[in-house]
Design an enzyme around this catalytic site. Structure first.
Site, short mmCIF file in Angstrom:
data_model
loop_
_atom_site.label_atom_id
_atom_site.label_comp_id
_atom_site.label_asym_id
_atom_site.label_seq_id
_atom_site.Cartn_x
_atom_site.Cartn_y
_atom_site.Cartn_z
N CYS A 1 -11.33 3.30 0.50
CA CYS A 1 -9.85 2.83 0.12
C CYS A 1 -9.48 2.22 2.01
O CYS A 1 -9.58 2.60 2.94
CB CYS A 1 -9.74 4.68 0.58
N HIS B 1 -7.34 2.87 3.51
CA HIS B 1 -7.17 3.00 5.33
C HIS B 1 -8.16 2.97 6.15
O HIS B 1 -8.62 3.76 7.20
CB HIS B 1 -6.37 4.80 4.99
N GLU C 1 -3.44 6.75 9.65
CA GLU C 1 -1.82 6.96 9.03
C GLU C 1 -2.21 7.86 11.02
O GLU C 1 -0.80 6.94 11.65
CB GLU C 1 -1.06 8.10 8.40
N CYS D 1 -4.02 -1.10 -2.31
CA CYS D 1 -4.84 0.66 -2.44
C CYS D 1 -5.73 0.12 -3.30
O CYS D 1 -5.28 -0.30 -4.26
CB CYS D 1 -3.19 1.08 -2.27
N ASP E 1 0.73 -1.49 -0.06
CA ASP E 1 0.04 -0.15 0.24
C ASP E 1 1.49 1.65 -0.14
O ASP E 1 2.49 1.03 -0.02
CB ASP E 1 -0.35 -0.29 1.40
N SER E 2 0.26 2.43 -0.39
CA SER E 2 0.89 3.71 0.06
C SER E 2 1.63 3.49 1.88
O SER E 2 2.58 4.33 1.36
CB SER E 2 0.64 4.75 -0.57
N1 DGL Z 1 -4.72 3.18 1.13
C1 DGL Z 1 -5.27 3.00 -0.36
C2 DGL Z 1 -6.03 2.98 -1.15
O1 DGL Z 1 -7.15 1.85 -0.31
C3 DGL Z 1 -5.01 5.26 -0.30
C4 DGL Z 1 -4.09 5.74 0.28
C5 DGL Z 1 -3.51 7.43 -0.38
O2 DGL Z 1 -4.30 8.15 -0.62
O3 DGL Z 1 -2.18 7.07 -0.64
O4 DGL Z 1 -6.69 4.23 -1.29
#
Ligand code: DGL
Length: 261
Positions: free
Chosen positions: A188, A190, A155, A77, A13-14
């Site tokens: 997302c 997150h 985060e 992600c 993931d990012s």
């Molecule tokens: N966790 C990422 C997703 O599922 C995105 C977070 C980011 O913007 O980097 O889209």
């Protein structure tokens, strides 16, 4: 006889969002060795330009697959998957499992016919997302809400244990302006990490992709057994980032090693 596996399932993931998918993978595949990699030096992905992102995601995933010796890559992600799955599959020597917004189950679950898609600004307007809605939800009303501020909140939660409730409330507010909306897709990875901090004004069904991804990884691996169980490992493009070690530890990973340096 099925040949034994040597490498782990690598989750990418990012940032820390992929850890929400780790939870689902452990539930479904308790014996699978897992590795984690994040491109937190480039976080957030959701507000970056597409061409740059594709090249970046392929470069980081190639390095992470090589470093971990992974058997399979899980792109945990939505922002990366809705853009770069084809490029990743062409570039990598292992199967790639993506994560895309769970529009199909949400369209089946809603009683009112109005569902929300909460994702990054990139994911809410991608052609991939348009196709998911055309294929599975033309008979539904889909309200798209960009919740980029929630990425930072997730985060922060994993790094420090606290969130800013006002930021979360403001990010979710556009959903509650739709009186009939009863189901929200967390598009997302997150966002499931923040679920306990969401305060909807009425009963809402939240839908994420974790269980579906774990099912898909299970299918891809077949009936695996590992010759040797590799230890859990983690990598990050900014391994020194404050709070990252704590976040990894919470999910059973050691301090991340540096990737790309
Ligand atoms: N966790 C990422 C997703 O599922 C995105 C977070 C980011 O913007 O980097 O889209």
């Amino acid at each position: 006889m099925v040949p034994p596996l040597n490498g782990p399932v690598l989750i990418f993931d990012s940032g820390v969002g992929g850890l929400s998918v780790v939870r689902a993978l452990r539930e479904r595949l308790p014996d699978a060795p897992l590795a984690y990699a994040c491109d937190n030096a480039a976080l957030p992905y959701g507000t970056k330009e597409d061409g740059w992102l594709v090249a970046r995601i392929v470069m980081v995933c190639r390095a992470a697959v090589a470093a971990s010796g992974a058997e399979v890559l899980v792109v945990a992600c939505n922002t990366a998957s809705t853009l770069a799955l084809d490029a990743l599959r062409a570039a990598l020597p292992v199967p790639v499992v993506g994560t895309v917004p769970a529009i199909k189950p949400a369209a089946a679950l809603t009683a009112s016919g109005v569902i929300g898609l909460l994702a990054t600004s990139a994911t809410v307007c991608r052609p991939y997302t348009d196709r998911l809605i055309e294929d599975f939800a033309t008979h539904r009303t889909v309200v798209r809400v960009a919740g980029d501020a929630l990425v930072g909140q997730a985060e922060q939660l994993l790094a420090t244990g606290s969130v800013n409730a006002a930021v979360i409330e403001a990010a979710l507010a556009p959903l509650w302006r739709q009186p009939e909306l009863d189901t929200v897709v967390l598009g997302c990875t997150h966002f499931p990490l923040l679920r306990d901090h969401f305060r909807p004004p009425r009963a809402i069904t939240w839908v994420d992709s974790g269980a579906a991804i774990a099912r898909r990884v299970d299918q891809v691996l077949g009936t695996p057994h590992w010759a040797l169980t590799p230890p859990a490992m983690a990598w990050a493009t900014d391994a020194e980032r404050a709070g990252l070690v704590a976040a990894c530890r919470t999910f059973g990973f050691p301090p991340p090693l540096s990737l790309l340096t």
